[in-house]
Design a protein around this motif. Sequence first.
Motif, mmCIF file in Angstrom:
data_model
loop_
_atom_site.group_PDB
_atom_site.id
_atom_site.type_symbol
_atom_site.label_atom_id
_atom_site.label_comp_id
_atom_site.label_asym_id
_atom_site.label_seq_id
_atom_site.Cartn_x
_atom_site.Cartn_y
_atom_site.Cartn_z
ATOM 1 N N SER B 32 0.848 -1.200 0.000
ATOM 2 C CA SER B 32 0.000 0.000 0.000
ATOM 3 C C SER B 32 0.871 1.233 0.000
ATOM 4 C CB SER B 32 -0.926 0.064 1.219
ATOM 5 O OG SER B 32 -1.260 -1.219 1.633
ATOM 6 N N ALA B 33 1.884 1.230 0.853
ATOM 7 C CA ALA B 33 2.763 2.389 0.916
ATOM 8 C C ALA B 33 3.392 2.634 -0.449
ATOM 9 C CB ALA B 33 3.840 2.178 1.976
ATOM 10 N N ALA B 34 3.912 1.572 -1.061
ATOM 11 C CA ALA B 34 4.607 1.735 -2.338
ATOM 12 C C ALA B 34 3.657 2.131 -3.451
ATOM 13 C CB ALA B 34 5.320 0.436 -2.697
ATOM 14 N N MET B 35 2.419 1.646 -3.386
ATOM 15 C CA MET B 35 1.463 1.963 -4.448
ATOM 16 C C MET B 35 0.984 3.396 -4.342
ATOM 17 S SD MET B 35 1.098 -0.345 -6.555
ATOM 18 C CE MET B 35 2.427 -1.515 -6.487
ATOM 19 N N LEU B 36 0.783 3.868 -3.102
ATOM 20 C CA LEU B 36 0.177 5.188 -2.927
ATOM 21 C C LEU B 36 1.168 6.323 -3.179
ATOM 22 C CD1 LEU B 36 -2.051 4.446 0.170
ATOM 23 C CD2 LEU B 36 -2.816 5.027 -2.143
ATOM 24 N N THR B 37 2.417 6.090 -2.860
ATOM 25 C CA THR B 37 3.349 7.212 -2.931
ATOM 26 C C THR B 37 4.107 7.226 -4.254
ATOM 27 O OG1 THR B 37 5.092 8.366 -1.777
ATOM 28 C CG2 THR B 37 5.297 5.982 -1.894
ATOM 29 N N TYR B 38 4.406 8.457 -4.724
ATOM 30 C CA TYR B 38 5.323 8.609 -5.856
ATOM 31 C C TYR B 38 6.525 9.407 -5.384
ATOM 32 C CZ TYR B 38 2.331 6.715 -9.483
ATOM 33 O OH TYR B 38 1.590 5.870 -10.276
ATOM 34 N N ASP B 39 6.601 9.570 -4.073
ATOM 35 C CA ASP B 39 7.670 10.384 -3.500
ATOM 36 C C ASP B 39 8.981 9.617 -3.558
ATOM 37 O OD1 ASP B 39 9.466 11.677 -1.707
ATOM 38 O OD2 ASP B 39 7.711 12.767 -0.913
ATOM 39 N N THR B 40 9.887 10.123 -4.379
ATOM 40 C CA THR B 40 11.116 9.396 -4.649
ATOM 41 C C THR B 40 11.926 9.130 -3.389
ATOM 42 O OG1 THR B 40 11.124 10.725 -6.625
ATOM 43 C CG2 THR B 40 13.017 9.298 -6.282
ATOM 44 N N ARG B 41 11.909 10.083 -2.468
ATOM 45 C CA ARG B 41 12.709 9.903 -1.246
ATOM 46 C C ARG B 41 12.174 8.712 -0.456
ATOM 47 N NH1 ARG B 41 11.378 15.825 0.596
ATOM 48 N NH2 ARG B 41 9.433 14.942 -0.134
ATOM 49 N N ILE B 42 10.851 8.655 -0.350
ATOM 50 C CA ILE B 42 10.261 7.538 0.397
ATOM 51 C C ILE B 42 10.514 6.212 -0.317
ATOM 52 C CG2 ILE B 42 8.075 6.513 1.129
ATOM 53 C CD1 ILE B 42 7.129 9.362 1.640
ATOM 54 N N LEU B 43 10.344 6.250 -1.649
ATOM 55 C CA LEU B 43 10.555 5.013 -2.401
ATOM 56 C C LEU B 43 11.991 4.512 -2.226
ATOM 57 C CD1 LEU B 43 8.548 5.690 -5.686
ATOM 58 C CD2 LEU B 43 8.035 4.010 -3.916
ATOM 59 N N LEU B 44 12.933 5.444 -2.266
ATOM 60 C CA LEU B 44 14.336 5.043 -2.102
ATOM 61 C C LEU B 44 14.554 4.443 -0.717
ATOM 62 C CD1 LEU B 44 16.401 7.842 -3.865
ATOM 63 C CD2 LEU B 44 16.326 5.401 -4.433
ATOM 64 N N PHE B 45 13.942 5.090 0.282
ATOM 65 C CA PHE B 45 14.071 4.610 1.646
ATOM 66 C C PHE B 45 13.478 3.194 1.771
ATOM 67 C CE2 PHE B 45 11.862 4.273 5.799
ATOM 68 C CZ PHE B 45 12.981 4.197 6.602
#
Lengths: 571, 276
Positions: B32-45
Amino acid sequence: MKQPIIQFENVTFKYRSQQEPTLKNIDLTIHQGEKILIAGPSGSGKSTLAHCLNGLVPFSYKGEMTGSLKIQGQETKELDIFSLSKMVGTVLQDSDGQFIGLSVGEDIAFSLENNVTPHDTMMKRVADVSRLVDMDEYLDASIHALSGGQKQRVSLAGVMVDDVDILLFDEPLANLDPATGRHAIDLIDQIQKETNTTVVIIEHRLEDVLYRNVDRIIVVNDGEIVNDSSPNVLLTSDVLQRNNIREPLYIKALKYAGCLLTPQHGLAHLNTLQTEAFKDKLLHWFEQSPPAKKRTLTHPVLQLEDVSFTYSGKENNIKKVSFSIDKGEMVSIVGKNGAGKSTLSKLICGFEKNNQGKIIYHEKDITGDTIYQRAERIGMVMQNPNQMISKHMIYDEVALGLVMKGTYSEEEIRERVENTLKICGLYPFRNWPISALSFGQKKRVTIASILVLKPEIIILDEPTAGQDFYHYTEMMEFLADLNAQGITIMMITHDMHLMLEYTQRAIVIADGKVTADDSPINILTNEAIVAEANLKETSLFDLAVLTGIEEPVEFVSKFIAFDREVRKAWP
Amino acid sequence: MAVEMLSYIEKESPVHRLSGGTKLIIFIMWSSAAMLTYDTRILLFLFIISMTIFIVSKVHIRDIAFVLIFILIFLLLNNIAIYLFSPQEGVRIYGTNHVLFEIAGRYNMTLEQIFYQFNITLKYFVVIPAALLFIVTTHPSEFAASLHRIGINYKIAYSVSLALRYIPDIQRDFRTIAQAQQARGIDLSKNEKLAKRIKNAGAIILPLILSSLDRIEVISNAMELRGFGKNKKRTWYSIKPFKRADYITIAVGAVILTVSLIITFHDGSRFYNPFL
């Protein structure tokens, strides 16, 4: 007087899909703590009778049931399959297919899980039951890694975990090698004595079940009970013979010798048999029977030289196997479950490729040939015909191999298919759909579909598995005829009598190696080989020894020759 | 023997020791987290944590290579499709237009498009390890129990796990049947033309269905005779009770999910925009 635990009163059952009732007016009472054997030919209704007990009839297999069937005083029609399963525990025939859990403990616990048993109670109960069947050290083992006998123990524990009062065994010996089958009968006996349950065994291999004591034998045929008596009484009569159930071989031999059998002779077991009474007659029969014919050998048609093979790439499953088969031979391949018999046949047909060694056909090395190239010389008939049949009509199925070749005219194909169908006794059915055939007939269709390609060698995996004595004889006589026409036949089998009766030679496989290659009778009288390969000696041999016949091997051969002649006269 | 893909891989690791239920819950939160966000910083984390957990699990890349390659090919196709259908998506999202080079018509290559597709790819790489780990580190016996634990009807949960369990058996049947049919000249190997191969495959389907039906009849009788389906609920022999590690893992997972959602949505846009 013991309490009745199962009471059939005038029970008639008709499957929804059938015209005629499968069970007709069954009256049968079984008492608490009894051990009952129900025997009957294929299609006699014995399985339906068993299904009435565990509730598969009428709750899963629908139909009309009249009359009254009470189990522990309760009318089954008013119960459901779940309450019945609390009273009757069923061990099914298929020793692999019935496992639900992956590990031993999980499978034993399955019924407890469904009863919402709390986790700690469940663990304790599983531990207790597994101790009863001697599997407590294997709780975490994967079921697939177990031997045939251990699997049987697990499936028994899986139903005993419910504290059932009645244990029902549906053909417990099918698919087991002879020694494992014998252990299974021992196990059932031991459990019954320890827990005082009522045991009902459905099985047509009478002699194997009688290895341990049975209180009564019920014989079913055409949906009716034709016999209900103790083994000793039954064995004096001709009920078994009339109903196409194989009699224990030592009994058959006594009957051939003209001995008068009475219930007082302790007929049910060889070790209780009053052999003194029959000595003279048996000796006389032995002396006046003609000696059995021996076959002469020809030239090799198939040779294996140091063939090795591995599935995993680590340990070899087949280890340096060498043997040579002569043209026109009929050979048995025997050994434990999992010894490598099927793998070996797959190597011969090219289904798998051997890593080392050579396979030679008529002095030509065929090790590198494809499955298809080999199929014209060596045909393989698998155990389960459903795995081979891919057409709806018999004619099309048999013609398939020729059609796929693409080099034959329609006329040629028709001629060859029709000839093959005639040989296999299927010509009258040529335009039938395959689904209308019985199991044995389907098996014949698969043999026909291989024969039509005119191979010189046919390999059959358990040609008579799941067939009653009548169909066994029919199938084996058919194969013997093919053999007489020059086709070399190799058979993988667990049936010791088949091996004795129809083959001149047996190759014993144990742990991927050939451990013996001799005449069947020599193999069965060699205790070391019998023990190592999970085989079982024949009661004929023991009978001959017990009655003091000096050439027991010759006695066995004579019996077999005589017996086959008698059965050839069957309709 | 047949390739066994996506089956349980026995190893001794902290990931294996977690209860199947925990792993399923984490997997759901993680995706869910990965699907909802497009925030690169979060994705990298998330990506770095995913990779760390993967290493901790001691599962080797080669154990799952087959499935991984399959997913990567799919990912490549997905990326190509995105570009073909909306080459200007990046420009639309980030509002700037840094053209690297022109191709034809509306097809040009912009930094924005590359960055957008990089984010999509990153999402895959966050979810893939979590999904694969859930499947290959949860013992098949525990699989149904974990599905049941998060509220799925146990009959459905059991069907799913039985189906997964029978895949190797069906593969084996398929192989045997194919060999027997090859002996009659029905060739499925590369020697035959593709059209013919597809037609020939039909000759294997019927026997495969028939023998599978036999199998189903036996197993369903066996299950019914042992009381399956009698009660609304059932208990599980091979369930792993929740331990401290499980609670901690779920708590940490929940925190990560919440924080990543807060960061993603606090400025009203799911995208992190480096072009402003």
